[in-house]
Design an enzyme around this catalytic site. Structure first.
Site, PDB file in Angstrom:
ATOM      1  N   CYS A   1       0.837  -1.202   0.000  1.00 26.24           N
ATOM      2  CA  CYS A   1       0.000   0.000   0.000  1.00 26.24           C
ATOM      3  C   CYS A   1       0.869   1.248   0.000  1.00 26.24           C
ATOM      4  CB  CYS A   1      -0.854   0.077   1.265  1.00 26.24           C
ATOM      5  SG  CYS A   1      -1.798  -1.378   1.625  1.00 26.24           S
ATOM      6  N   ASP A   2       0.327   2.302  -0.558  1.00 27.30           N
ATOM      7  CA  ASP A   2       0.962   3.597  -0.447  1.00 27.30           C
ATOM      8  C   ASP A   2      -0.123   4.656  -0.506  1.00 27.30           C
ATOM      9  OD1 ASP A   2       3.597   4.849  -0.135  1.00 27.30           O
ATOM     10  OD2 ASP A   2       3.069   5.914  -1.975  1.00 27.30           O
TER      11      ASP A   2
END
Length: 189
Positions: free
Chosen positions: A67-68
């Protein structure tokens, strides 16, 4: 099915517990510098994928979630503040304005990949220097894209939201739960 979250974010861990029974947390040691010429969307998607691929190399038999999350204003990526002064500058820039938050999720398992990009729009009230400094005194701004946490005292800055609140926190759980079920046959018991 063994699941790894490629993020040490306490917020992401808390949110993932709502949709996944058990998972391990491993941080991906990757370079997060923004390459020249890359758009904010390209950047956030690339970082989520890099995190997942990094962890998958050492854990090929698992489902890995990378995730970012980024905050952008005027197509500029507003990263995590490097100091209190930088945090003040970031919040001053966001004051009274609309900004976009993008969270990208990239999932890998058994050579199958799938991804999700969830944008959200946030509008801040006009902030006084006193309000900003009072917030910075809480230290909540540290290690947060855009120098604020919407789930904490940073919520007091928010005038309006359009989009997924949980994406702003760092993990769009409704979209991720559906992706896990449809693409990877995973549903929390």
């Amino acid at each position: 099915m063994k699941i790894i979250l490629a993020s040490q974010s306490p917020r992401r861990q808390e949110l993932l517990k709502r949709i996944v029974d058990e998972f391990t947390v491993l941080a991906a040691d990757i370079n997060e510098e923004v390459p020249k010429g890359m758009t904010p969307v390209q950047y956030v998607e690339t970082m989520a994928e890099k995190k997942a691929r990094y962890i998958t190399q050492e854990n090929p038999e698992t489902l890995v979630i990378g995730c970012d999350t980024i905050v952008t204003i005027d197509d500029e990526i507003i990263g995590k503040p490097v100091s209190r002064e930088h945090g003040f500058q970031v919040l001053r820039k966001l004051s009274g304005r609309k900004h976009l938050v993008y969270t990208s999720v990239f999932i890998m398992a058994d050579n199958h990949v799938s991804s999700l990009l969830v944008p959200a729009e946030v509008v801040f009230y006009d902030l006084s220097d006193e309000e900003i400094n009072r917030y910075l005194d809480t230290d909540e701004y540290k290690d947060k894209a855009g120098a604020y946490g919407i789930q904490e005292q940073g919520a007091l800055f928010v005038k309006e939201i359009k989009g997924d609140y949980y994406s702003i926190m760092g993990l769009p759980i409704a979209g991720l739960a559906r992706l896990l079920e449809t693409e990877f046959n995973y549903r929390k018991e």
